[in-house]
Design a protein around this motif. Structure first.
Motif, PDB file in Angstrom:
ATOM      1  N   SER A 103       0.846  -1.193   0.000  1.00  0.00           N
ATOM      2  CA  SER A 103       0.000   0.000   0.000  1.00  0.00           C
ATOM      3  C   SER A 103       0.879   1.240   0.000  1.00  0.00           C
ATOM      4  CB  SER A 103      -0.943   0.007   1.205  1.00  0.00           C
ATOM      5  OG  SER A 103      -0.212   0.092   2.399  1.00  0.00           O
ATOM      6  N   CYS A 104       0.318   2.314  -0.545  1.00  0.00           N
ATOM      7  CA  CYS A 104       1.012   3.600  -0.603  1.00  0.00           C
ATOM      8  C   CYS A 104      -0.059   4.681  -0.574  1.00  0.00           C
ATOM      9  CB  CYS A 104       1.857   3.698  -1.873  1.00  0.00           C
ATOM     10  SG  CYS A 104       2.897   5.169  -1.969  1.00  0.00           S
ATOM     11  N   CYS A 105       0.183   5.743   0.147  1.00  0.00           N
ATOM     12  CA  CYS A 105      -0.765   6.864   0.249  1.00  0.00           C
ATOM     13  C   CYS A 105      -2.154   6.389   0.692  1.00  0.00           C
ATOM     14  CB  CYS A 105      -0.862   7.629  -1.069  1.00  0.00           C
ATOM     15  SG  CYS A 105       0.691   8.407  -1.561  1.00  0.00           S
ATOM     16  N   GLY A 106      -2.197   5.352   1.521  1.00  0.00           N
ATOM     17  CA  GLY A 106      -3.459   4.832   2.035  1.00  0.00           C
ATOM     18  C   GLY A 106      -4.238   3.960   1.070  1.00  0.00           C
ATOM     19  N   VAL A 107      -3.627   3.610  -0.071  1.00  0.00           N
ATOM     20  CA  VAL A 107      -4.307   2.805  -1.090  1.00  0.00           C
ATOM     21  C   VAL A 107      -3.624   1.443  -1.180  1.00  0.00           C
ATOM     22  CG1 VAL A 107      -4.890   2.666  -3.550  1.00  0.00           C
ATOM     23  CG2 VAL A 107      -4.843   4.888  -2.416  1.00  0.00           C
ATOM     24  N   THR A 108      -4.401   0.361  -1.124  1.00  0.00           N
ATOM     25  CA  THR A 108      -3.842  -0.968  -1.350  1.00  0.00           C
ATOM     26  C   THR A 108      -3.660  -1.134  -2.849  1.00  0.00           C
ATOM     27  OG1 THR A 108      -4.942  -1.846   0.603  1.00  0.00           O
ATOM     28  CG2 THR A 108      -4.182  -3.450  -1.026  1.00  0.00           C
ATOM     29  N   LEU A 109      -2.430  -1.473  -3.255  1.00  0.00           N
ATOM     30  CA  LEU A 109      -2.100  -1.527  -4.676  1.00  0.00           C
ATOM     31  C   LEU A 109      -2.162  -2.947  -5.220  1.00  0.00           C
ATOM     32  CD1 LEU A 109       1.063   0.767  -4.540  1.00  0.00           C
ATOM     33  CD2 LEU A 109      -1.300   1.443  -4.989  1.00  0.00           C
ATOM     34  N   PRO A 110      -2.810  -3.141  -6.358  1.00  0.00           N
ATOM     35  CA  PRO A 110      -2.773  -4.453  -7.003  1.00  0.00           C
ATOM     36  C   PRO A 110      -1.463  -4.607  -7.773  1.00  0.00           C
ATOM     37  CG  PRO A 110      -4.088  -2.948  -8.313  1.00  0.00           C
ATOM     38  CD  PRO A 110      -3.667  -2.191  -7.080  1.00  0.00           C
ATOM     39  N   ALA A 111      -1.000  -5.837  -7.896  1.00  0.00           N
ATOM     40  CA  ALA A 111       0.190  -6.101  -8.720  1.00  0.00           C
ATOM     41  C   ALA A 111      -0.166  -5.823 -10.175  1.00  0.00           C
ATOM     42  CB  ALA A 111       0.640  -7.539  -8.552  1.00  0.00           C
ATOM     43  N   LEU A 112       0.737  -5.178 -10.898  1.00  0.00           N
ATOM     44  CA  LEU A 112       0.497  -4.881 -12.308  1.00  0.00           C
ATOM     45  C   LEU A 112       0.647  -6.155 -13.131  1.00  0.00           C
ATOM     46  CD1 LEU A 112       2.603  -1.609 -12.593  1.00  0.00           C
ATOM     47  CD2 LEU A 112       0.123  -1.785 -12.388  1.00  0.00           C
ATOM     48  N   GLU A 113      -0.191  -6.307 -14.134  1.00  0.00           N
ATOM     49  CA  GLU A 113      -0.084  -7.450 -15.032  1.00  0.00           C
ATOM     50  C   GLU A 113       0.514  -6.971 -16.348  1.00  0.00           C
ATOM     51  OE1 GLU A 113      -3.478  -9.988 -15.414  1.00  0.00           O
ATOM     52  OE2 GLU A 113      -4.072  -9.621 -13.326  1.00  0.00           O
ATOM     53  N   ALA A 114       1.636  -7.576 -16.709  1.00  0.00           N
ATOM     54  CA  ALA A 114       2.344  -7.152 -17.920  1.00  0.00           C
ATOM     55  C   ALA A 114       1.668  -7.689 -19.178  1.00  0.00           C
ATOM     56  CB  ALA A 114       3.787  -7.626 -17.867  1.00  0.00           C
ATOM     57  N   GLU A 115       1.698  -6.864 -20.232  1.00  0.00           N
ATOM     58  CA  GLU A 115       1.136  -7.232 -21.524  1.00  0.00           C
ATOM     59  C   GLU A 115       2.224  -7.168 -22.586  1.00  0.00           C
ATOM     60  OE1 GLU A 115      -2.070  -4.612 -22.474  1.00  0.00           O
ATOM     61  OE2 GLU A 115      -3.025  -4.848 -20.525  1.00  0.00           O
ATOM     62  N   GLU A 116       1.939  -7.776 -23.726  1.00  0.00           N
ATOM     63  CA  GLU A 116       2.838  -7.657 -24.880  1.00  0.00           C
ATOM     64  C   GLU A 116       2.752  -6.220 -25.385  1.00  0.00           C
ATOM     65  OE1 GLU A 116       4.323 -10.242 -27.044  1.00  0.00           O
ATOM     66  OE2 GLU A 116       4.139 -11.648 -25.378  1.00  0.00           O
ATOM     67  N   TYR A 183       6.515   0.889 -18.054  1.00  0.00           N
ATOM     68  CA  TYR A 183       5.177   1.207 -17.582  1.00  0.00           C
ATOM     69  C   TYR A 183       4.691   2.547 -18.118  1.00  0.00           C
ATOM     70  CZ  TYR A 183       1.376   2.382 -14.402  1.00  0.00           C
ATOM     71  OH  TYR A 183       0.156   2.746 -13.877  1.00  0.00           O
ATOM     72  N   CYS A 184       3.550   2.519 -18.801  1.00  0.00           N
ATOM     73  CA  CYS A 184       2.873   3.718 -19.297  1.00  0.00           C
ATOM     74  C   CYS A 184       1.796   4.095 -18.281  1.00  0.00           C
ATOM     75  CB  CYS A 184       2.240   3.442 -20.667  1.00  0.00           C
ATOM     76  SG  CYS A 184       1.158   4.766 -21.250  1.00  0.00           S
ATOM     77  N   ASN A 185       1.756   5.360 -17.869  1.00  0.00           N
ATOM     78  CA  ASN A 185       0.808   5.750 -16.828  1.00  0.00           C
ATOM     79  C   ASN A 185      -0.652   5.635 -17.279  1.00  0.00           C
ATOM     80  OD1 ASN A 185       0.919   8.092 -18.525  1.00  0.00           O
ATOM     81  ND2 ASN A 185       0.207   9.358 -16.836  1.00  0.00           N
ATOM     82  N   ARG A 186      -0.913   5.517 -18.569  1.00  0.00           N
ATOM     83  CA  ARG A 186      -2.288   5.348 -19.055  1.00  0.00           C
ATOM     84  C   ARG A 186      -2.616   3.920 -19.481  1.00  0.00           C
ATOM     85  NH1 ARG A 186      -3.946  10.378 -22.918  1.00  0.00           N
ATOM     86  NH2 ARG A 186      -3.911  11.990 -21.324  1.00  0.00           N
ATOM     87  N   HIS A 187      -1.622   3.206 -20.007  1.00  0.00           N
ATOM     88  CA  HIS A 187      -1.902   1.903 -20.614  1.00  0.00           C
ATOM     89  C   HIS A 187      -1.323   0.714 -19.857  1.00  0.00           C
ATOM     90  CE1 HIS A 187      -2.329   4.875 -23.933  1.00  0.00           C
ATOM     91  NE2 HIS A 187      -3.468   4.208 -24.049  1.00  0.00           N
ATOM     92  N   GLY A 188      -0.592   0.946 -18.800  1.00  0.00           N
ATOM     93  CA  GLY A 188      -0.139  -0.142 -17.954  1.00  0.00           C
ATOM     94  C   GLY A 188       1.267  -0.643 -18.237  1.00  0.00           C
ATOM     95  N   LEU A 189       1.512  -1.857 -17.770  1.00  0.00           N
ATOM     96  CA  LEU A 189       2.835  -2.473 -17.795  1.00  0.00           C
ATOM     97  C   LEU A 189       3.009  -3.322 -19.054  1.00  0.00           C
ATOM     98  CD1 LEU A 189       5.425  -2.837 -16.003  1.00  0.00           C
ATOM     99  CD2 LEU A 189       4.358  -4.930 -15.163  1.00  0.00           C
ATOM    100  N   PHE A 190       4.181  -3.196 -19.687  1.00  0.00           N
ATOM    101  CA  PHE A 190       4.507  -3.992 -20.866  1.00  0.00           C
ATOM    102  C   PHE A 190       5.782  -4.762 -20.569  1.00  0.00           C
ATOM    103  CE2 PHE A 190       2.081  -0.389 -22.292  1.00  0.00           C
ATOM    104  CZ  PHE A 190       1.124  -0.973 -23.116  1.00  0.00           C
ATOM    105  N   CYS A 191       5.954  -5.907 -21.246  1.00  0.00           N
ATOM    106  CA  CYS A 191       7.172  -6.695 -21.023  1.00  0.00           C
ATOM    107  C   CYS A 191       7.637  -7.333 -22.312  1.00  0.00           C
ATOM    108  CB  CYS A 191       6.938  -7.752 -19.961  1.00  0.00           C
ATOM    109  SG  CYS A 191       5.888  -9.102 -20.473  1.00  0.00           S
ATOM    110  N   GLN A 192       8.922  -7.687 -22.307  1.00  0.00           N
ATOM    111  CA  GLN A 192       9.558  -8.318 -23.461  1.00  0.00           C
ATOM    112  C   GLN A 192      10.699  -9.196 -22.938  1.00  0.00           C
ATOM    113  OE1 GLN A 192      10.523  -5.588 -26.704  1.00  0.00           O
ATOM    114  NE2 GLN A 192      12.578  -6.439 -26.751  1.00  0.00           N
ATOM    115  N   LYS A 193      10.741 -10.446 -23.411  1.00  0.00           N
ATOM    116  CA  LYS A 193      11.851 -11.336 -23.015  1.00  0.00           C
ATOM    117  C   LYS A 193      13.134 -10.865 -23.666  1.00  0.00           C
ATOM    118  CE  LYS A 193       9.398 -15.567 -22.046  1.00  0.00           C
ATOM    119  NZ  LYS A 193       9.215 -16.968 -22.355  1.00  0.00           N
ATOM    120  N   ARG A 194      14.229 -11.064 -22.989  1.00  0.00           N
ATOM    121  CA  ARG A 194      15.537 -10.680 -23.512  1.00  0.00           C
ATOM    122  C   ARG A 194      16.438 -11.876 -23.443  1.00  0.00           C
ATOM    123  NH1 ARG A 194      19.192  -8.722 -26.302  1.00  0.00           N
ATOM    124  NH2 ARG A 194      20.958  -7.776 -25.348  1.00  0.00           N
TER     125      ARG A 194
END
Length: 194
Positions: A103-116, A183-194
């Motif tokens: 949690s941060c600033c009194g908000v419980t945060l969900p884990a971000l789910e990464a997308e292609e 991480y884009c503040n509007r569209h979320g988390l993205f990931c790519q294998k390296r």
């Protein structure tokens, strides 16, 4: 998530500790009848009792209020299981090795789910000497920007914070196999294998 501790949670945690209502009451300075009232939803513990109650039951106050115990099943220290969290209030970036209640600033945060990544969120990598130069072609305004980029391997996390009106570019040492996140503040988390 429950907004306050429930009687069922107290009962389940007490029984898991093999305690009677009287034993729990004695540990926190209340009667067994009081514990019984809590467990049958005929009353709630006073807020001043949450800390002693959680200690007696062997959980944190957040776990007590949430009704779920957090168990660290990630015993292999594999950072590739890392999870990222971003506070919607202050923009704070947090990460954990596995399941966590964050949690941060009194908000419980969900884990971000990464997308292609899509066309608007592509990452390019150029080799420069012993490092790699990462560039994310993306608007960087106060309203729409890339907040961070991270490279995660089995034993390291490199995280670079970006700021609005700057560039989403950085150098990183990409050693071994791992995952690149951004991480884009509007569209979320993205990931790519390296």
């Amino acid at each position: 998530m429950n907004t306050y501790v429930t009687g069922n949670t107290i009962k389940n945690l007490r029984e898991a500790k093999h305690m009677t209502q009287a034993e729990l009451g004695e540990k926190i300075g209340v009667s067994s009848k009081t514990v019984s009232k809590w467990e049958t939803a005929k009353g709630l513990p006073d807020i001043s009792l949450l800390q002693p109650l959680s200690q007696a039951l062997g959980v944190s106050v957040i776990e007590l209020m949430n009704g779920e115990q957090i168990t660290n099943r990630n015993r292999s220290s594999n950072l590739l299981r890392a999870k990222f969290y971003v506070c919607p209030v202050c923009g704070n970036v947090l990460w954990s090795f596995g399941d966590a209640m964050v949690s941060c600033c009194g908000v419980t945060l969900p884990a971000l789910e990464a997308e292609e990544p899509d066309e608007a969120h592509t990452l390019t990598i150029e080799t420069v000497e012993d490092e790699h130069y990462l560039t994310i072609s993306h608007p960087m305004t106060k309203e729409h920007y890339i907040s961070f980029a991270a490279y995660v391997t089995t034993d390291r996390i490199q995280l670079v914070k970006f700021y609005p009106e700057g560039d989403a570019q950085t150098r990183m040492q990409l050693r071994g196999r791992g995952m690149l996140y951004w991480y884009c503040n509007r569209h979320g988390l993205f990931c790519q294998k390296r």
